[in-house]
Design an enzyme around this catalytic site. Structure first.
Site, PDB file in Angstrom:
ATOM      1  CB  SER A 190      -0.896   0.001   1.243  1.00  0.00           C
ATOM      2  OG  SER A 190      -1.675   1.165   1.305  1.00  0.00           O
ATOM      3  N   GLY A 213       1.116  11.832   3.645  1.00  0.00           N
ATOM      4  CA  GLY A 213      -0.013  12.135   4.508  1.00  0.00           C
ATOM      5  C   GLY A 213      -1.332  11.536   4.082  1.00  0.00           C
ATOM      6  CG  ASN A 251      -2.007   2.618   7.418  1.00  0.00           C
ATOM      7  OD1 ASN A 251      -1.294   2.464   8.403  1.00  0.00           O
ATOM      8  ND2 ASN A 251      -1.672   3.415   6.422  1.00  0.00           N
ATOM      9  CB  CYS A 273       0.057   6.347   8.410  1.00  0.00           C
ATOM     10  SG  CYS A 273       0.807   7.662   7.415  1.00  0.00           S
ATOM     11  CB  THR A 326       7.576   4.354   7.109  1.00  0.00           C
ATOM     12  OG1 THR A 326       6.468   5.091   7.624  1.00  0.00           O
ATOM     13  CG2 THR A 326       7.354   4.046   5.644  1.00  0.00           C
ATOM     14  N   GLY A 346      12.434   1.681   2.408  1.00  0.00           N
ATOM     15  CA  GLY A 346      13.557   1.250   1.589  1.00  0.00           C
ATOM     16  C   GLY A 346      14.495   0.329   2.337  1.00  0.00           C
TER      17      GLY A 346
END
Length: 324
Positions: free
Chosen positions: A26, A77, A133, A136, A205, A229
């Site tokens: 996603s 965002g 989610n 975030c 992340t 990453g």
């Protein structure tokens, strides 16, 4: 060496079977069929679409992306036009190309999640699962976010569990996407499992910040951002390993810094039943099918007939013990 013709490439996550263990993550593959020109979306396990709310949301102010030595920082965002728009405009395109679809939802409140899940219940037969989610890190600077009483939902077991319970209105398998930015991730994983999630997605992340040395100010419009990453890959592997150790029966979807087939295999050995490819698609839009191919090559080389021989290998004496 056993022949590849006997190799079963499919995987199961709770009630859902995927033809391949490679999914698109996603936030990195768009809301619809944006990557279809590069490869047939029907050839991979599934696409997890960009997280949607029950309302339109503009996201954060620019700049939103910043490359780093080990990946990138983003503070997009969760920009989007909302679930209703997605159902009308984007879902038909995904169905046309015969993609397997996992929807992703977010909100500022429990009621926001309930509303998004309720809207998706109208198209439940088109969805393999919903990824909730909860993690975030990039919505905290808006006025609406600032007026809420929480930080990242996935840092709170009770809030996370309650969100999962209200999302059951969607009547499809639920996954919870959790945060690496807490030492409570195992407890949160247990809570969402007890609340009805069939799997957890690990990880989102990691919190990060970059300073523009010419201006002496944060480089992103939101201030901080989420690091993705290759730099977060070891964090993801560790998180998956720890959750699998404590919760041996909870299916895990692994994501975080996967750039090649061996990265994906490593996550499966740590405990993931399948994996998601995210940031790698920015440099190589065909990364998912390349990684799928590299995983098949690895399996052939190691005489593996089924991914169940690989999943959890690090908890069961290594790969060799599965092949005795």
């Amino acid at each position: 060496m056993r022949g590849e013709k006997h190799f079963d490439h499919s995987v199961r996550v709770g009630d859902v079977e995927f033809k391949s263990p490679v999914l698109l993550a996603s936030g990195t593959a768009g809301h619809s069929d944006e990557l279809e020109p590069y490869f047939p979306l029907s050839k991979i396990g599934a696409i997890v679409v960009k997280s949607m709310s029950s309302f339109e949301w503009a996201g954060n102010r620019a700049p939103r992306l910043r490359p780093t030595n080990g990946g990138m920082l983003n503070a997009v965002g969760l920009q989007g036009l909302g679930v209703a728009h997605w159902i009308e405009h984007d879902l038909p395109r995904l169905k046309k190309v015969k993609a397997t679809i996992v929807a992703s939802i977010w909100g500022f409140s429990i009621d926001d999640y309930r509303s998004a899940a309720s809207l998706l219940s109208e198209v439940s037969t088109d969805l393999a699962a919903i990824e909730i989610n909860l993690s975030c890190p990039n919505i905290g600077s808006s006025s609406k976010a600032a007026n809420t009483s929480h930080g990242i939902f996935a840092h709170d077991e009770n809030l996370s569990a309650e969100i999962v319970r209200v999302c059951s209105v969607a009547k499809v398998p639920l996954w919870a996407k959790l945060s690496p930015n807490t030492d409570r991730v195992v407890d949160v994983a247990a809570a969402v499992s007890d609340a009805g999630c069939q799997a957890v997605t690990l990880i989102n992340t990691a919190l990060g910040l970059a300073i523009d040395v010419e201006k002496g100010l944060p480089a992103l419009g939101n201030g901080g951002g989420g690091l993705s990453g290759s730099g977060i890959h070891p964090i993801a592997v560790r998180t998956i390993f720890d959750v699998r150790t404590r919760l041996p029966r909870l299916p895990i979807i692994g994501v975080g810094g996967i750039a090649n087939g061996e990265d994906a295999i490593e996550m499966m050995m740590a405990g993931a039943s399948c994996i998601q490819v995210g940031t790698a698609t920015f440099a190589d839009p065909r990364a998912a099918v390349r990684i799928d191919r590299e995983m098949r090559q690895w399996a052939r080389k190691h005489g593996v007939n089924n991914w169940s021989e690989v999943v959890n290998a690090a908890h069961k004496g290594g790969l060799a013990s599965k092949q005795r």
